[in-house]
Design a protein around this motif. Sequence first.
Motif, PDB file in Angstrom:
ATOM      1  N   THR B 160       0.808  -1.221   0.000  1.00 22.97           N
ATOM      2  CA  THR B 160       0.000   0.000   0.000  1.00 22.97           C
ATOM      3  C   THR B 160       0.840   1.269   0.000  1.00 22.97           C
ATOM      4  O   THR B 160       0.350   2.324  -0.383  1.00 22.97           O
ATOM      5  CB  THR B 160      -0.939   0.047   1.225  1.00 22.97           C
ATOM      6  OG1 THR B 160      -0.137  -0.155   2.400  1.00 22.97           O
ATOM      7  CG2 THR B 160      -1.998  -1.017   1.160  1.00 22.97           C
ATOM      8  N   LEU B 166       2.005  -0.234  -5.574  1.00 27.07           N
ATOM      9  CA  LEU B 166       0.942   0.376  -6.389  1.00 27.07           C
ATOM     10  C   LEU B 166       0.882  -0.284  -7.765  1.00 27.07           C
ATOM     11  O   LEU B 166      -0.199  -0.538  -8.289  1.00 27.07           O
ATOM     12  CB  LEU B 166       1.203   1.877  -6.562  1.00 27.07           C
ATOM     13  CG  LEU B 166       1.046   2.772  -5.337  1.00 27.07           C
ATOM     14  CD1 LEU B 166       1.220   4.230  -5.737  1.00 27.07           C
ATOM     15  CD2 LEU B 166      -0.317   2.564  -4.695  1.00 27.07           C
ATOM     16  N   VAL B 167       2.081  -0.537  -8.336  1.00 32.42           N
ATOM     17  CA  VAL B 167       2.113  -1.187  -9.654  1.00 32.42           C
ATOM     18  C   VAL B 167       1.436  -2.555  -9.564  1.00 32.42           C
ATOM     19  O   VAL B 167       0.637  -2.927 -10.434  1.00 32.42           O
ATOM     20  CB  VAL B 167       3.566  -1.326 -10.166  1.00 32.42           C
ATOM     21  CG1 VAL B 167       3.614  -2.151 -11.443  1.00 32.42           C
ATOM     22  CG2 VAL B 167       4.169   0.050 -10.421  1.00 32.42           C
ATOM     23  N   GLN B 169      -0.871  -3.541  -7.378  1.00 29.98           N
ATOM     24  CA  GLN B 169      -2.321  -3.367  -7.207  1.00 29.98           C
ATOM     25  C   GLN B 169      -2.989  -3.011  -8.530  1.00 29.98           C
ATOM     26  O   GLN B 169      -4.073  -3.506  -8.846  1.00 29.98           O
ATOM     27  CB  GLN B 169      -2.590  -2.245  -6.209  1.00 29.98           C
ATOM     28  CG  GLN B 169      -2.346  -2.631  -4.774  1.00 29.98           C
ATOM     29  CD  GLN B 169      -2.955  -1.585  -3.864  1.00 29.98           C
ATOM     30  OE1 GLN B 169      -4.159  -1.336  -3.899  1.00 29.98           O
ATOM     31  NE2 GLN B 169      -2.131  -0.949  -3.062  1.00 29.98           N
ATOM     32  N   ALA B 170      -2.344  -2.126  -9.298  1.00 31.60           N
ATOM     33  CA  ALA B 170      -2.930  -1.712 -10.572  1.00 31.60           C
ATOM     34  C   ALA B 170      -2.931  -2.874 -11.563  1.00 31.60           C
ATOM     35  O   ALA B 170      -3.892  -3.083 -12.297  1.00 31.60           O
ATOM     36  CB  ALA B 170      -2.161  -0.522 -11.145  1.00 31.60           C
ATOM     37  N   THR B 173      -5.865  -5.476 -11.812  1.00 32.54           N
ATOM     38  CA  THR B 173      -7.059  -5.272 -12.636  1.00 32.54           C
ATOM     39  C   THR B 173      -6.723  -4.955 -14.101  1.00 32.54           C
ATOM     40  O   THR B 173      -7.440  -5.369 -14.988  1.00 32.54           O
ATOM     41  CB  THR B 173      -7.943  -4.133 -12.073  1.00 32.54           C
ATOM     42  OG1 THR B 173      -7.103  -2.999 -11.799  1.00 32.54           O
ATOM     43  CG2 THR B 173      -8.640  -4.558 -10.796  1.00 32.54           C
ATOM     44  N   HIS B 174      -5.637  -4.215 -14.349  1.00 30.39           N
ATOM     45  CA  HIS B 174      -5.361  -3.761 -15.717  1.00 30.39           C
ATOM     46  C   HIS B 174      -3.891  -3.941 -16.100  1.00 30.39           C
ATOM     47  O   HIS B 174      -3.182  -2.951 -16.289  1.00 30.39           O
ATOM     48  CB  HIS B 174      -5.712  -2.282 -15.864  1.00 30.39           C
ATOM     49  CG  HIS B 174      -7.142  -1.957 -15.597  1.00 30.39           C
ATOM     50  ND1 HIS B 174      -7.635  -1.748 -14.323  1.00 30.39           N
ATOM     51  CD2 HIS B 174      -8.192  -1.817 -16.430  1.00 30.39           C
ATOM     52  CE1 HIS B 174      -8.919  -1.481 -14.395  1.00 30.39           C
ATOM     53  NE2 HIS B 174      -9.294  -1.529 -15.657  1.00 30.39           N
TER      54      HIS B 174
END
Lengths: 231, 295
Positions: B160, B166-167, B169-170, B173-174
């Motif tokens: 977090t 962050l990469v 987590q992103a 989904t994408h």
Amino acid sequence: MLEVKDLHAYYGKSHILHGVHLRIGKGEIVSLLGRNGVGRSTTIRSIMGLVDCAGSVRLKDEEMVGLKAYEIAHRGLGYVPENRDIFPTLTVRQNLLLGQKKSNATGRWSMDNLYQLFPLLKDRAETQAGFLSGGEQQMLTLCRTLMGDPELVMIDEPTEGLAPKIVEQVAGLFEEIRKRGVSILLVEQKLAIALDISERLYVMGHGQIVFEGTPRDVRENAAIRKEWLEV
Amino acid sequence: MEFFLVQTLNGISYGLLLFMLSSGLTLVFSLMGVLNFAHASFYMLGAYFAFQVSAKIGFWPALVAAPLLVGAIGMLVERWGLRQVHKHGHVAELLFTFGLAYLIEEAVHLIWGRSAVEYRVPAELDGPLFRIIGSQYPIYRGFMMLVSVTVLVTIWLALTRTRIGLVIQAALTHPQTVEALGHNVPRVFMLVFGGGCALAGLAGVIGGNAFVTEPGMAAAVGPIIFVIVVVGGMGSLAGAFVASLLIGCMQTFAVSLDWSLAGIKISQVAPVLPYLLMVLLLIFRPKGLMGTREG
């Protein structure tokens, strides 16, 4: 700046692009028009390295075909996907941070800079991006790509489903992008916008470029509009 | 009362250990779409490496070295195995991890033999941590909890608060959009796969001596962590956490209670309970406790 020659693309066994040619100069706004399903999105996804393709894509005289998408991004190409592919669980600020290719990178666009252009994004900086409205998400997707300081940005259907007022804002941002010396390759359904802001246009049909000219050529050529553009 | 307290603590420490295993499995699944059948084999490798290293230079160096070694093997497997197989689709990937599990088991047979090895709790962590009335609670169980919680907090902060987090987590989904923004997504996949393996390895280091280090340990724990991932909801870290604690406590209590129903003791049906839970959940709530996708 960018020169595409004889580009062929495939999704599995189906052959989608049949030898696309196009070129974009430095600081130029060029639109790629055509009806749904003619291969406009596939063209820019192929240039970005996201689709299996063959042919030649040269950016500043360097071959891009065969490179990975992230390598192409580092060479100076930016891509704004359609459907507003924001990262829904991350905040607006985190979405923008991920646009930077390296932490603390500086370029034409800073976060403060983009917040000034779109104060709404600043107000929502700590909101999860999934809670933004469609128009706000579109702004965020555009700004996120700009954070990576591309020299040419390819934008897929930016105004689809947006209210007229937001469409105006998007058009304003394109003007700002051009002012800063960045080229734009725009895939746009709304003929009026494309004709307004582009310097040159390509029209696609059946996976090929069927017409190339200026906005004036398209305005004056009713046959082209009827055959390839109007629904 | 003290029975209840001690069993709860045992259940939690076992549950945390299970979460160290299931978190890697669920993260790899949601990021890469690969259900890694060999995940528990990395747990076993962690235990055996720790046995080997601690015999030479002691338990504390092994606590660090064994997970790193397992993580490095994981990265090699992703880079030179899975990534090559990926082109041929998910079924090929699944079969690849299935084969890998057998390969690791046979390698363990060849190197360390078919019976359990003498991997013991280090002397300084042996003994009771505290006593309540008649029952005592071992130091090592407390140590396991400490290690698990420290590692899990670190991972949560990394996911977090850092850029790579962050990469990740992103990319959940994408992945394509993240790559088009200039992030080396294949490398992120390799790091996450290696990180998941290292976590499994660490669970092996601290679980191998608390329980037993033998060639069947992967096959014993493998199905349980699959149950956890399904019960928690495929791809949900929070779900895996809740399910790990739930199943950890459920199993601990079931084997130690001597209640019986219609002549069958609870401890006799204990091994079946997690699967029963999974079957019921698949019928009544197929997306799992906290999952977002069906099936």
